[in-house]
Design an enzyme around this catalytic site. Structure first.
Site, PDB file in Angstrom:
ATOM      1  N   LYS A 132      63.437  26.252  55.527  1.00 27.92           N
ATOM      2  CA  LYS A 132      64.194  25.030  55.824  1.00 27.92           C
ATOM      3  C   LYS A 132      63.212  23.857  55.827  1.00 27.92           C
ATOM      4  O   LYS A 132      62.089  23.981  56.347  1.00 27.92           O
ATOM      5  CB  LYS A 132      64.871  25.178  57.191  1.00 27.92           C
ATOM      6  N   SER A 191      73.317  23.383  60.136  1.00 30.94           N
ATOM      7  CA  SER A 191      72.517  22.502  59.315  1.00 30.94           C
ATOM      8  C   SER A 191      71.628  23.218  58.308  1.00 30.94           C
ATOM      9  O   SER A 191      71.128  22.599  57.387  1.00 30.94           O
ATOM     10  CB  SER A 191      71.642  21.643  60.222  1.00 30.94           C
ATOM     11  N   SER A 229      73.114  26.404  63.882  1.00 23.27           N
ATOM     12  CA  SER A 229      72.679  25.990  62.546  1.00 23.27           C
ATOM     13  C   SER A 229      72.138  27.105  61.657  1.00 23.27           C
ATOM     14  O   SER A 229      71.896  26.880  60.484  1.00 23.27           O
ATOM     15  CB  SER A 229      71.622  24.884  62.656  1.00 23.27           C
TER      16      SER A 229
END
Lengths: 100, 483, 474
Positions: free
Chosen positions: C78, C153, C177
């Site tokens: 990420k 996310s 997330s």
């Protein structure tokens, strides 16, 4: 739905948060934050007077490191990331607020 | 005209002399090249996290013992949120309502001054204002060096227990001596490792209502602290006399002009939005940590002064000079341990030696004359081998070259003439070639007599090569003149 | 596509010399170039560095050395995890172009285990969002249906695994997330116990809630990645100091007591197919010898409100540092305050600004007690209620998300509706516990559904056991 926060309050909060916002943004934020805060009313309304707050999910204490030096970063690399530098320092526009 | 009672509280920030910063391994070093002691943590780079320096906690616990604080079972860090370019994260990690030390006190000149709290926090970077004469608001722009960002501080907040500039100075002076004694800071106001802000308010003597509190900053010596407070007291009394309203504000001390200036009020007011720092865990001093702190605190200045006064028979002001100057005191104690009398050692230390150090800008550790040498000099004076003036000569040489006083005395043949027979012969000889002077002494009035006697004494010392014991010579001269 | 091979298989093949790491990486890069244009899962592809590392690993194997348990396994990170010298943006304009001078602890551990970071993946800006539509660089699309969001996310990481770019990815989970996008994309996603995985080098959103965790196609792969990254770290004060026990390979649930959380399952807003998936998983587990019951955790109902006070409050402080002074974007102003304010106005997107504003307000004078302080007390209640439930149950079950993946744009105009998609995952973050999402069943649109397995703090071992059992029911 009555907004719980006025555009004036929004502007004050934006100042605290160092965000420049237009009047239109202030009105829109007042409405959006109002909706969210309205939803948060269920929490705000609870009687939790005898409940201790939890700031952190785990309960550790005395996490300490030895007072032993470690290498610092390379200054050129650090300054290269900055928008403006001068004379080995970070350059900023003039400061109008007081020193804290 | 109304008289006013002054109420003063002091906030003292002390930079701790650890090897590394509060939350990272960067060196805690004054005067390094800009931005060389920085890392992801103290630069507040995204993703970095703080880890607390164990020595800072140990220092805070020492302070707890030395300033008679309570150390609660647990204390936590908070974030103090405000924007300022010298603060890399735009919040300061500090302590708020659960500080490490609470409810302390020290005695200053017989009065007890309460100390509300002491807490750990990180220092900010250093900003240099460019253009406009270096003054913050007139500057064209500013430059930031983050070497100081994250240096560990202890903030010590007194209660508003002081009533005069003099008392405030006494408090800071005592605090400085204690901090130096426990060895947690080099406490140099001039270099900023000890910074004092004063809260000053005045109230009419007839009322209980507290006056408006004004904070003054930027005093970089004890002297300027005293001057700034006096100037602020004066400013506020004039305003109160003319019924002007005093506003709560922060004022800057201008050392050159000798006045305080109001600072432009900051925008947005001080809403610091404190909340518990989620990246750190509570500090809960264990019994073991507390015990180590109790056992590590050395003799504190107040009891040391009392001890020196009673053991050495010195006066309170000499005791204060010695105890306030740790290195000098260590030096004096070593000289006494080597056999010197406390009183004599103190006289030399607070007199000639301190004068020499000030003149040279040097420190006791750097003295060529070791404490054993001073002890020897004191002994030479005590057994009449040296007069005080000869001793000063010898000291001068011993401060300049690595030689012991006795060696100087022997090499230069400086030992005092104490033998009465020898000195009597000397008196006879000098009087023998100064019959005119004797005659004038006999005929003269009191003033003339005094003058001639002084002349004869001078001749005696000169002839003895300054080595004649002046006490014995005086006595002999009196006998011969039949005075 | 590498999707054919799991991380466990790939590492074994590379370690034994049966496959070159180079070929694994080239296959991953090929998969990325094939679908990346339509999906936009990645902010940066680290092609050159990945090939260089693959060659180094192959050379090590040729020398008879063991490059580690993740030898040659490509992994996506990420884009809020710092990698020294590589662009790290948080999908925000304010950090565009920034290259950290240091590497996150988890990434150091991956490198030491022989893994090969191959991409930095897209996310909602600063991890604030549930759809990856809040990225300054454009949304990621769901590999199962391009018209739908991958969740958020960590949508880029979920999509990268789901699309077969890589067998493994790392995400971060502050309110769901990792788990919610794992559910939307049909992969396994794990939120470890708070403090189990070092946060050093994870760009903070809400520090008391953030936790890094794995994405994988199988529960075993997720366990392998978990065991690589977890454990104490001296750079993170909130890292749990004890060494974790190995997760183990068990899938036997007989005798385990499993509770289905009523407040997260049997309420309005949970799609019937989602509830049905949880029911089916539960009865499957029952069939394998577990005792299953409904359990009530009343304070879960307040989780969402508490979360949307606590997380923005911490975020408002964590994101203050983006001020145009030391790195990232600067927009000039007449004085430093104006420069700060203009920089932040230009650099942050609408959702980030909204949360900064909300958090600043919740902490400000006069409102702290009513909002932030009150939310912290709710946190205490939630921890207390969970503790009571875990006296009677070994693990808990619930949906991961109320629905299957929704369409792009469906919730962007209504922040509160968007926030609601985290309602099932948030309580775990507030409690600091572990939870994971396992793909199980499909919704009316044929899209994946995730079942959430929740465990108490440090309960990863039993959580993975149950997750494996659910996986086996498919």
């Amino acid at each position: 739905m009555s907004p719980r926060i006025s555009p004036e309050q929004v502007r004050h909060v934006a100042k605290l948060a160092r965000l420049s916002i237009t009047d239109a943004e202030a009105s829109q934020l007042a409405e959006e934050l109002g909706v969210i805060l309205e939803h948060a009313e269920d929490v705000a309304a609870l009687d939790l007077s005898d409940i201790e707050p939890t700031a952190h999910p785990i309960h550790l204490t005395n996490v300490l490191r030895d007072d032993a030096p470690k290498p610092s970063l390379d200054r050129d690399e650090v300054l290269a990331a900055a928008p403006a530098t001068e004379d080995r320092r970070f350059r900023v526009p003039r400061i109008m607020g007081e020193t804290q | 005209m109304t008289t006013y009672e002054t109420v003063i509280g002091l906030e003292v920030h002390v930079e701790l002399s650890t090897r590394t910063k509060l939350f990272c391994g960067c060196a805690n070093e004054f005067g390094a090249e800009p931005n060389t002691h920085v890392c992801p943590v103290c630069l507040g780079l995204p993703g970095s996290l703080p880890v607390l320096n164990r020595t800072v906690v140990e220092f805070a616990l020492l302070l707890g013992v030395a300033l008679n604080f309570d150390v609660p079972p647990s204390s936590i860090f908070h974030r103090k949120n405000y924007f300022y370019p010298d603060m890399p994260k735009d919040f300061q990690v500090s302590q708020f309502d659960e500080p490490i030390c609470v409810d302390g006190w020290i005695d200053v000149a017989g009065e007890r001054i309460g100390i509300e709290r002491a807490h750990m926090e990180e220092d900010t970077g250093k900003t240099t204002h460019m253009g406009g004469g270096g003054r913050i608001h007139d500057a064209d722009y500013s430059l930031v060096d983050y070497n100081r960002a994250g240096i560990p501080l202890l903030e010590i907040v007194s209660r508003p227990d002081m009533g005069s500039a003099e008392q405030a100075r006494g408090y800071v002076s005592e605090l400085r001596a204690i901090l130096a004694t426990i060895g947690i800071s080099d406490v140099k106001m001039e270099e900023g490792s000890m910074r004092v802000d004063a809260n000053v308010s005045l109230r009419a003597n007839s009322t209980d209502a507290l006056g408006t509190k004004v904070e003054i900053k930027n005093m970089n010596s004890l002297r300027s602290l005293g001057r700034a407070i006096d100037s602020e007291i004066e400013r506020q009394s004039v305003m109160l006399d003319s019924e002007e309203v005093i506003i709560q504000e922060t004022r800057h001390w201008d050392e050159v002009a000798g006045v305080t200036h109001g600072m432009r009020s900051k925008e947005g007011s001080s809403d610091y939005r404190y909340f518990p720092e989620p990246d750190l865990v509570p500090v809960a001093p264990t019994d073991e940590m507390r015990k180590v702190a109790r056992e590590s605190v050395p003799e504190l200045p107040a009891s040391k002064r009392e001890r020196l006064i009673s053991d050495w028979g010195i006066g309170p002001s000499d005791a204060r000079i010695l105890v306030d100057d740790r290195a000098l005191c260590t030096y004096a104690e070593a000289a006494v341990a080597a056999g010197g009398s406390g009183k004599d050692v103190t006289n030399w230390c607070t007199g000639e030696i301190l004068g020499y150090l000030n003149e040279q800008g040097s420190t006791p550790e750097a003295l060529i004359l070791r404490p054993e040498g001073l002890a020897e000099l004191v002994a030479l004076l005590a057994d009449d081998t040296l007069s005080r003036s000869l001793a000063k000569d010898v000291l001068e040489e011993c401060l300049a070259t690595p030689v012991m006083p006795r060696e100087v005395v022997e090499r230069r043949g400086l030992a005092q003439m104490n033998d009465e027979g020898e000195l009597a012969a000397l008196v006879d000889e000098v009087l023998g070639r100064n019959e005119d002077a004797i005659a004038q002494w006999k005929a003269g009035d009191e003033k003339a007599r005094k003058k001639k006697r002084g002349f004869l004494m001078g001749e005696l010392m000169k002839t003895s090569g300054s080595k004649g014991n002046p006490k014995v010579l005086n006595q002999l001269l009196d006998e011969r003149l039949g005075d | 596509m590498t999707g054919a091979m799991t991380a466990v298989e790939t590492a074994a093949a590379v370690r034994s010399g049966d496959r070159s790491a180079r070929s694994v990486v080239e296959e991953a890069l090929a998969a990325i170039s094939e679908r990346e244009e339509e999906l936009h899962a990645c902010n940066t592809v680290l092609a050159d560095a990945a090939i260089a590392r693959a060659d180094a690993i192959d050379a090590a194997v040729a020398h008879g050395e063991d490059p580690g348990p993740l030898a040659g396994v490509p992994i996506a990170l990420k884009d809020n995890l710092c990698v020294q010298g590589e662009l790290t943006t948080c999908s925000s304009k304010i950090l565009e172009g920034w290259r950290p001078p240091y590497t996150a602890t988890v990434v150091e551990r991956l490198l030491a285990a022989g893994a090969i970071p191959i991409a930095k993946t897209n996310l909602d800006e600063f991890a604030m969002g549930s759809s990856t539509e809040n990225s300054a660089f454009g949304p990621t699309r769901n590999p199962h249906d391009k018209a739908r969001v991958p969740g958020g996310s960590s949508g880029g990481s979920a999509a990268a695994v789901s699309a077969g770019y890589v067998p493994l990815a790392l995400g971060s989970d502050t309110g769901g997330s990792i788990r919610q996008p794992a559910a939307f994309c049909g992969v396994v996603g794990v939120k470890p116990t708070y403090g189990r995985v070092s946060r050093y080098g994870l760009i903070a959103f809400a520090s008391s809630l953030d936790q890094i965790g794995p994405f994988a196609t199988t529960v075993d792969d997720a366990a392998l990645l978990m065991e690589t990254i977890w454990g104490p770290d001296q750079m993170d004060s909130t890292s749990i100091p004890s060494r974790p026990d190995p997760i183990g390979a068990g899938s036997d649930v007989s005798g385990l007591r499993i509770g289905i959380i009523e407040e997260l399952t049997d309420v309005e807003g949970i799609a019937p197919e989602v509830r049905a998936s949880v029911e089916r998983a539960a009865s499957g587990l029952e069939g394998s010898g577990a005792h299953v019951e409904r359990v009530s955790i009343p304070s879960c109902a307040y989780g969402l409100s508490a979360y949307y006070l606590i997380a923005p409050a911490e975020a408002s402080s964590n994101l203050a540092r983006y001020d145009g002074v030391r790195y990232g974007l600067r927009v000039d102003g007449a004085d430093v305050a104006e420069m700060n304010a203009k920089t932040r106005a230009a650099g942050f997107g609408a959702e980030v600004k909204r949360r900064i504003m909300l958090g600043t307000y919740a902490l400000s004078a006069g409102y702290y007690d009513a909002y932030y302080g009150q939310a912290q007390k709710v946190r205490t209640l939630i921890i207390r209620d969970f503790a009571q439930a875990y006296e009677r149950f070994d693990v808990l079950l619930s949906p991961t998300a109320p629905t299957e993946a929704f369409k792009l744009g469906a919730k962007t105009a209504d922040p509160l509706a968007m926030y609601m998609s985290d309602v099932c995952t948030i309580p775990t973050n507030l409690a600091g516990h572990a939870a994971m999402s396992v793909p199980f069943g499909t919704g009316v649109e044929g899209l994946p559904i995730g079942v959430q397995v929740l465990a108490p703090a440090l309960g990863e071992s039993v959580m993975f056991t149950v997750a494996r059992a659910v996986e086996a029911l498919r």
